[in-house]
Motif scaffolding. Structure first.
Motif, PDB file in Angstrom:
ATOM      1  N   THR A 135      27.521  42.575  42.118  1.00 39.71           N
ATOM      2  CA  THR A 135      27.979  41.730  41.022  1.00 39.71           C
ATOM      3  C   THR A 135      28.565  42.595  39.911  1.00 39.71           C
ATOM      4  N   VAL A 136      29.405  41.965  39.101  1.00 39.84           N
ATOM      5  CA  VAL A 136      30.026  42.673  37.980  1.00 39.84           C
ATOM      6  C   VAL A 136      29.858  41.834  36.721  1.00 39.84           C
ATOM      7  N   LEU A 137      29.816  42.513  35.588  1.00 34.70           N
ATOM      8  CA  LEU A 137      29.684  41.819  34.312  1.00 34.70           C
ATOM      9  C   LEU A 137      31.018  41.189  33.932  1.00 34.70           C
ATOM     10  N   PHE A 138      30.984  39.899  33.693  1.00 33.52           N
ATOM     11  CA  PHE A 138      32.195  39.182  33.304  1.00 33.52           C
ATOM     12  C   PHE A 138      31.813  38.155  32.251  1.00 33.52           C
ATOM     13  N   GLU A 139      32.292  38.349  31.036  1.00 36.26           N
ATOM     14  CA  GLU A 139      31.979  37.458  29.921  1.00 36.26           C
ATOM     15  C   GLU A 139      30.478  37.263  29.731  1.00 36.26           C
ATOM     16  N   GLY A 140      29.745  38.352  29.749  1.00 42.55           N
ATOM     17  CA  GLY A 140      28.341  38.311  29.369  1.00 42.55           C
ATOM     18  C   GLY A 140      27.320  38.085  30.474  1.00 42.55           C
ATOM     19  N   LYS A 141      27.795  37.723  31.676  1.00 40.71           N
ATOM     20  CA  LYS A 141      26.863  37.547  32.786  1.00 40.71           C
ATOM     21  C   LYS A 141      27.409  38.199  34.044  1.00 40.71           C
ATOM     22  N   PHE A 142      26.493  38.489  34.955  1.00 46.11           N
ATOM     23  CA  PHE A 142      26.903  39.111  36.216  1.00 46.11           C
ATOM     24  C   PHE A 142      27.223  38.054  37.270  1.00 46.11           C
ATOM     25  N   GLY A 143      28.264  38.321  38.036  1.00 49.01           N
ATOM     26  CA  GLY A 143      28.632  37.422  39.117  1.00 49.01           C
ATOM     27  C   GLY A 143      29.306  38.176  40.251  1.00 49.01           C
ATOM     28  N   GLY A 144      29.286  37.610  41.434  1.00 45.21           N
ATOM     29  CA  GLY A 144      29.908  38.222  42.599  1.00 45.21           C
ATOM     30  C   GLY A 144      31.392  37.936  42.668  1.00 45.21           C
ATOM     31  N   MET A 145      32.033  38.436  43.729  1.00 45.35           N
ATOM     32  CA  MET A 145      33.492  38.310  43.794  1.00 45.35           C
ATOM     33  C   MET A 145      33.955  36.865  43.969  1.00 45.35           C
ATOM     34  N   GLN A 146      33.047  35.970  44.440  1.00 47.15           N
ATOM     35  CA  GLN A 146      33.431  34.551  44.565  1.00 47.15           C
ATOM     36  C   GLN A 146      33.893  33.959  43.238  1.00 47.15           C
ATOM     37  N   MET A 147      33.362  34.517  42.123  1.00 46.78           N
ATOM     38  CA  MET A 147      33.708  33.891  40.836  1.00 46.78           C
ATOM     39  C   MET A 147      35.188  34.048  40.487  1.00 46.78           C
ATOM     40  N   PHE A 148      35.863  34.990  41.162  1.00 46.05           N
ATOM     41  CA  PHE A 148      37.294  35.207  40.887  1.00 46.05           C
ATOM     42  C   PHE A 148      38.202  34.456  41.869  1.00 46.05           C
ATOM     43  N   LYS A 149      37.613  33.557  42.666  1.00 46.74           N
ATOM     44  CA  LYS A 149      38.352  32.914  43.749  1.00 46.74           C
ATOM     45  C   LYS A 149      39.625  32.216  43.282  1.00 46.74           C
ATOM     46  N   SER A 150      39.545  31.543  42.130  1.00 43.54           N
ATOM     47  CA  SER A 150      40.705  30.752  41.708  1.00 43.54           C
ATOM     48  C   SER A 150      41.914  31.606  41.297  1.00 43.54           C
ATOM     49  N   LEU A 151      41.725  32.923  41.157  1.00 44.32           N
ATOM     50  CA  LEU A 151      42.870  33.795  40.865  1.00 44.32           C
ATOM     51  C   LEU A 151      43.854  33.814  42.038  1.00 44.32           C
ATOM     52  N   GLY A 152      43.321  33.542  43.244  1.00 45.25           N
ATOM     53  CA  GLY A 152      44.156  33.628  44.432  1.00 45.25           C
ATOM     54  C   GLY A 152      44.532  35.052  44.767  1.00 45.25           C
ATOM     55  N   CYS A 153      43.636  35.991  44.469  1.00 44.04           N
ATOM     56  CA  CYS A 153      43.895  37.417  44.710  1.00 44.04           C
ATOM     57  C   CYS A 153      42.735  38.025  45.485  1.00 44.04           C
ATOM     58  N   ASP A 154      42.313  37.388  46.555  1.00 41.22           N
ATOM     59  CA  ASP A 154      41.124  37.837  47.279  1.00 41.22           C
ATOM     60  C   ASP A 154      41.230  39.295  47.745  1.00 41.22           C
ATOM     61  N   ASP A 155      42.437  39.711  48.178  1.00 38.07           N
ATOM     62  CA  ASP A 155      42.603  41.102  48.622  1.00 38.07           C
ATOM     63  C   ASP A 155      42.381  42.080  47.466  1.00 38.07           C
ATOM     64  N   LEU A 156      42.972  41.769  46.311  1.00 38.23           N
ATOM     65  CA  LEU A 156      42.807  42.612  45.121  1.00 38.23           C
ATOM     66  C   LEU A 156      41.334  42.684  44.701  1.00 38.23           C
ATOM     67  N   ILE A 157      40.720  41.533  44.600  1.00 37.72           N
ATOM     68  CA  ILE A 157      39.319  41.488  44.173  1.00 37.72           C
ATOM     69  C   ILE A 157      38.416  42.177  45.193  1.00 37.72           C
ATOM     70  N   GLY A 158      38.717  41.976  46.473  1.00 36.49           N
ATOM     71  CA  GLY A 158      37.956  42.664  47.521  1.00 36.49           C
ATOM     72  C   GLY A 158      38.034  44.170  47.371  1.00 36.49           C
ATOM     73  N   ALA A 159      39.223  44.678  47.077  1.00 38.24           N
ATOM     74  CA  ALA A 159      39.404  46.122  46.897  1.00 38.24           C
ATOM     75  C   ALA A 159      38.668  46.616  45.655  1.00 38.24           C
ATOM     76  N   VAL A 160      38.681  45.814  44.593  1.00 40.46           N
ATOM     77  CA  VAL A 160      37.998  46.202  43.354  1.00 40.46           C
ATOM     78  C   VAL A 160      36.486  46.312  43.590  1.00 40.46           C
ATOM     79  N   PHE A 161      35.931  45.342  44.307  1.00 39.12           N
ATOM     80  CA  PHE A 161      34.487  45.377  44.578  1.00 39.12           C
ATOM     81  C   PHE A 161      34.121  46.504  45.547  1.00 39.12           C
TER      82      PHE A 161
END
Ligand code: 4D8
Length: 255
Positions: free
Chosen positions: A111-137
């Motif tokens: 998980t990563v800190l995003f706006e004060g709380k930790f969440g997994g890569m699913q939280m970025f799903k609506s960006l439509g950048c799964d490959d980018l987010i996958g690489a970041v994680f």
């Protein structure tokens, strides 16, 4: 180049890093317990692509301000010509953010800190950048395995920022000299801690993945701009300045 000078470089860089991290290590330890609930994750996931991009660009531009402040406090940076200061910041900003991310990344539950709380890569799903987010994680996980201290992280981010091979630098020799000293200080720091002697080469070996992520982010941004020009126009000024592909004169230090 003397031991005294290397110590001075290390002290300056580490102090600058600690002074410009949004969160202290203690704060991050405490925050590690606050996770987004499944409902909150679902709420993030059901946001529109535009709204989520806007939110992420805001977080990024907020974090960039601290990176700019970090750069300014590194001895020698402000003595570079203004042109080169801007080039280094534009080219290195996201790489520094990705390195800084490890402080706010929990490899135990991915998980990563995003706006004060930790969440997994699913939280970025609506960006439509799964490959980018996958690489970041993935980067987050592999960097966390190195178990960098704040001192090592400080010196490594400074070395990445002061990369003499960025296109269009006018005084790359000057940048090279600054980077050389920082790498010597980093090697010295690693030896002091009796870490594995190949730790530095392991750190450097992550640079290609970071470059890939930066290019992927620029591709995604370009595509997003085509689909949603009006949203992209309203991205935070600092985000636009740093990631503008146009060769347009702008100074991220002013924002
Ligand atoms: O200290 O400022 O609170 C990342 C963003 C970090 C991007 C931020 C982010 C960070 C990149 C949000 C979206 C790294 C900290 C929090 C927000 C850097 C991804 C995760 C800062 C360290 C962790 C904790 C998505 C903060 C890469 C980028 C994609 C887009 C489509 C814009």
């Amino acid at each position: 180049i003397s031991v005294l000078e290397i110590d001075r470089v290390a002290q300056n860089v580490v102090k600058s890093h600690l002074e410009t991290c949004q969160y202290t290590t203690e704060e991050l330890k405490r925050l590690a317990w606050s996770l987004y609930s499944p409902e909150e994750v679902r709420a993030l996931q059901s946001k529109s692509c535009e709204a989520m991009w806007q939110q992420c660009s805001l977080q990024i531009s907020n974090a960039i301000q601290y990176v700019v402040e970090f750069a300014k406090r590194i001895d020698g940076f402000m003595e570079l010509c203004q042109n080169d200061q801007i080039i280094l910041l534009k080219a290195g900003c996201l790489e520094v953010l990705l390195l800084r991310m490890i402080r706010a990344f929990n490899p135990l539950n991915n998980t990563v800190l995003f706006e004060g709380k930790f969440g997994g890569m699913q939280m970025f799903k609506s960006l439509g950048c799964d490959d980018l987010i996958g690489a970041v994680f993935e980067l987050g996980r592999t960097l966390c395995r190195l178990q960098l201290s704040d001192e090592e992280l400080a010196l490594f981010t400074a070395a990445v920022l002061l990369s003499p091979d960025r296109p269009w630098l006018t005084e790359s020799k000057k940048v090279q000299k600054l980077q050389d000293k920082i790498y010597v200080a980093l090697q010295h720091e690693i030896q002091k801690k009796h870490s594995a002697e190949d730790k530095l080469s392991k750190m450097v070996s992550k640079l290609p993945l970071m470059k890939t992520i930066c290019n992927l982010h620029l591709d995604k941004l370009e595509f997003f701009r085509l689909l949603h020009p009006e949203t992209a126009m309203n991205f935070p000024p600092l985000y636009k300045e740093v990631f503008n592909s146009e060769l347009q004169y702008s100074d991220p230090r002013e924002s």
